[in-house]
Design an enzyme around this catalytic site. Structure first.
Site, PDB file in Angstrom:
ATOM      1  N   GLU A  65       0.728  -1.040  -0.022  1.00 17.98           N
ATOM      2  CA  GLU A  65      -0.088   0.014   0.071  1.00 17.98           C
ATOM      3  C   GLU A  65       1.020   1.279  -0.136  1.00 17.98           C
ATOM      4  OE1 GLU A  65      -3.548   0.488   0.823  1.00 17.98           O
ATOM      5  OE2 GLU A  65      -4.182  -1.205   0.410  1.00 17.98           O
ATOM      6  N   ASP A  66       0.433   2.336  -0.805  1.00 14.32           N
ATOM      7  CA  ASP A  66       1.045   3.654  -0.424  1.00 14.32           C
ATOM      8  C   ASP A  66       2.550   3.846  -0.528  1.00 14.32           C
ATOM      9  OD1 ASP A  66      -1.796   3.755  -0.082  1.00 14.32           O
ATOM     10  OD2 ASP A  66      -1.675   5.205   1.545  1.00 14.32           O
ATOM     11  N   CYS A 104      -5.886   4.683  -3.759  1.00 14.65           N
ATOM     12  CA  CYS A 104      -6.053   3.315  -4.257  1.00 14.65           C
ATOM     13  C   CYS A 104      -7.006   2.624  -4.785  1.00 14.65           C
ATOM     14  CB  CYS A 104      -6.110   2.489  -2.557  1.00 14.65           C
ATOM     15  SG  CYS A 104      -7.419   2.901  -1.656  1.00 14.65           S
ATOM     16  N   ASP A 301       0.248   0.006  -4.847  1.00 19.51           N
ATOM     17  CA  ASP A 301      -0.946   0.493  -5.465  1.00 19.51           C
ATOM     18  C   ASP A 301      -0.950   1.852  -5.887  1.00 19.51           C
ATOM     19  OD1 ASP A 301      -1.051   1.357  -3.013  1.00 19.51           O
ATOM     20  OD2 ASP A 301      -3.173   0.875  -2.668  1.00 19.51           O
ATOM     21  N   HIS A 302      -0.022   2.689  -5.597  1.00 23.71           N
ATOM     22  CA  HIS A 302       0.255   4.072  -5.744  1.00 23.71           C
ATOM     23  C   HIS A 302       1.476   4.535  -5.085  1.00 23.71           C
ATOM     24  CE1 HIS A 302      -1.702   5.406  -2.436  1.00 23.71           C
ATOM     25  NE2 HIS A 302      -2.753   4.449  -2.778  1.00 23.71           N
TER      26      HIS A 302
END
Length: 588
Positions: A65-66, A104, A301-302
């Site tokens: 994540e992130d 996300c 995801d980013h």
């Protein structure tokens, strides 16, 4: 560009071999009346047993994540990432991979389908809130309804014989269709599958998420803040503080304060801690003897969860790492600098699994003999974030970034309740109130934004010098502007109309439509299942079975098993974004 491909596996029958002719109501009633008689001495044939010698490779997709490329192997001198660094030595390291959104849910909807979120109608963050008491910010809570041909690629793999699993995070904004996963909350990515069955497993590593940067001390009357504080205390209790805040680099668009440095250091430490989950997965693959049979892809995801990184169209929000370890270690240690978009993951994985790439997919195959020519551009979109409406679009080539602002009469930074809980965001608001914001940050707080932005990523990696009005870059501006316009014409954009109108188009009367129940038709010893709802996928199962199978072709009837007195065929249909149909049960 490398040309890697798995050995060709035996192809399943076409997904298109389905009956397109539905009986009328009278014929349907007659057929249902006769089905019990017709099936009294026969049953459906079980799928062939999985061949343990099959050459079809497994795929493990790990999504942090992130997270931007804060990895030692990507050249970050502050990072402590021994697991990722070691994996890099066994993998191809992709250096120009970009998500389609800096947040996300829109990004994940594009990843799982190979289609840009503004084409799907999943571009707003978010359509439903997963947290009780936190509204998404849209007119109503809703599930987007993508075009009827769209399918999540794990569903296509599952229909082709793969076991598919997820560890709980889906977040596609068109619901969680019941046929995508064999197990949507798998205790282990692959150990729940039948022996020898190839698998696709998507594992989401959560402890690098933006909310894990929130403080763990103190108490709050805010229910969400208190929930996350307690969760962080529990989930991060064994984390070590390895990063010295004095060593981190503060980008020019953030205030250089102790609070900001502490958040950046915490981002590094959270990744170092989260690596342990990746290490366990890789160890389990080795312990189970699956290393030489499994393609491993690791990405995020980013970009980073810090402000002006997450929720932006700058590279700080879109640029992500991607490591690809091939089963035979082909290309190990090599670097691939081609442009890769997140919509490319779906067709690439399908191609690697020797499955056809559907025509609705907007991405292209990255590696394999089916790989396309190098991309010239990647594209991204930014729309409503929770309660804050917005609309920006971007096109990027290997050097330049073009951004179009459709709402230039509003600052980039506006109050956003979820993001405002972070210490760095609070430092931004304090700097703004005190008039001490550095110039790059002051521009983000300005009441107006430029209608167009253009950045030279080679000379200005932080994207703080807008060249859109620079005569020396006029030709570049015209070229990237035209590239975006051509893409928008191809892909469409659901944000061309207000969100409420988009919802009303998907959900007439602002009520979720219901998928029509499947129609059961028996002809010439075969059971045909169809749904009157365009784009609906159909699942079926028999007495004693828990998992639904993906219906792809008529079911062949065989002699009834000795001693079996009766069984029931169940069928159910679902179009993405619709409510699932009623279950049709046929005893025989």
């Amino acid at each position: 560009m490398h040309s890697f491909r798995a050995p060709r596996a035996k192809q399943p029958e076409s997904l298109g071999k389905q009956c397109h002719r539905s009986p009328d109501r009278l014929r349907q009633r007659c057929l249902v009346a006769f089905i019990a008689l017709l099936l009294a001495s026969c049953t459906t044939q079980e799928p062939p047993a999985v061949d343990p010698t099959s050459t079809r490779y497994n795929v493990l997709l790990v999504v942090f994540e992130d997270l931007s490329p804060r990895i030692g192997a990507y050249g970050d001198p502050v990072a402590h990432t021994p697991v990722l660094d070691a994996l890099t030595q066994e993998s191809v390291r992709y250096t120009r991979v970009f998500t389609t959104a800096g947040v996300c849910a829109p990004s994940r909807s594009a990843l799982i389908t190979g289609v840009h979120q503004q084409t799907l109608g999943t571009q707003h963050m978010r359509t439903r809130s997963p947290v009780p008491g936190l509204r998404g910010g849209g007119p109503i809570e809703y599930d987007a309804v993508p075009p009827p041909t769209v399918r999540a690629f794990p569903e296509l793999l599952r229909a082709a014989g793969y076991y598919t699993s997820n560890n709980g995070k889906t977040d596609y904004q068109f619901g969680t269709p019941f046929l995508i996963w064999d197990d949507a909350a798998a205790p282990h990515p692959w150990r729940g599958r039948p022996t020898g069955q190839p698998f696709f497993a998507m594992v989401n590593i959560m402890t690098t998420h933006e909310s894990h940067l929130w403080p763990t001390e103190g108490q709050s009357d805010n229910r969400l803040v208190e929930f996350i504080r307690e969760r962080n205390q529990r989930e991060l209790k064994d984390k070590q503080e390895r990063t010295d805040p004095a060593r981190v680099t503060v980008p020019p668009y953030l205030p250089d304060t102790p609070a900001v440095r502490a958040d950046i250091a915490r981002q590094y430490d959270n990744l170092s801690f989260a690596e342990g989950q990746l290490a366990t997965l890789l160890q389990d693959l080795k312990a189970d003897g699956l290393e030489a049979e499994t393609l491993v892809i690791v990405t995020t995801d980013h970009g980073d969860g810090l402000p002006r990184m997450k929720r932006s169209l700058y590279d700080s929000g879109l640029h992500v790492p991607m490591l690809v370890r091939f089963p035979d270690r082909r290309g190990a240690g090599q670097v691939d600098d081609q442009l890769v978009s997140f919509v490319d993951l779906a067709p690439t994985i399908l191609s690697y699994a020797e499955q056809p790439v559907p025509s609705f997919v907007q991405g292209q195959v990255v590696f394999g003999t089916d790989s396309a020519a190098r991309r010239s551009y990647v594209y991204a979109a930014m729309d409503r974030h929770d309660e804050v409406p917005d609309r920006l679009r971007a096109a990027r080539d290997e050097r330049y970034k073009y951004i179009r602002n459709f709402k230039p009469q509003a600052p980039f930074f506006r109050p956003l309740s979820f993001r405002d809980q972070m210490p760095t965001m609070q430092a931004i608001w304090r700097a703004h109130a005190a008039g001490t914001a550095p110039p790059a940050l002051a521009a983000l707080l300005s009441p107006n934004r430029p209608a167009e932005e253009l950045y030279d990523l080679q000379t200005d990696p932080h994207e703080v010098i807008n060249l859109a009005k620079d005569p020396q870059h006029h030709e570049t501006l015209i070229r990237l502007r035209a590239a975006y316009d051509a893409f928008a014409a191809r892909a469409g954009d659901a944000s061309e109309q207000p969100e409420a109108k988009m919802i009303a188009r998907m959900w007439p009367g602002m009520e979720q439509p219901v998928t029509a129940a499947p129609v059961v038709d028996v002809r010439a010893g075969r059971v045909h299942l169809t749904s009157p709802t365009p784009g609906a996928a159909i699942g079926y199962r028999f007495s004693g079975q828990q998992n639904w199978r993906v219906y792809t072709q008529p079911l062949v009837l065989a002699e009834e098993s000795p001693g079996q007195e009766s069984t029931v065929l169940e069928a159910q249909a679902e179009r993405y974004g619709y409510e699932r149909s009623a279950v049709v049960s046929v005893p025989f």
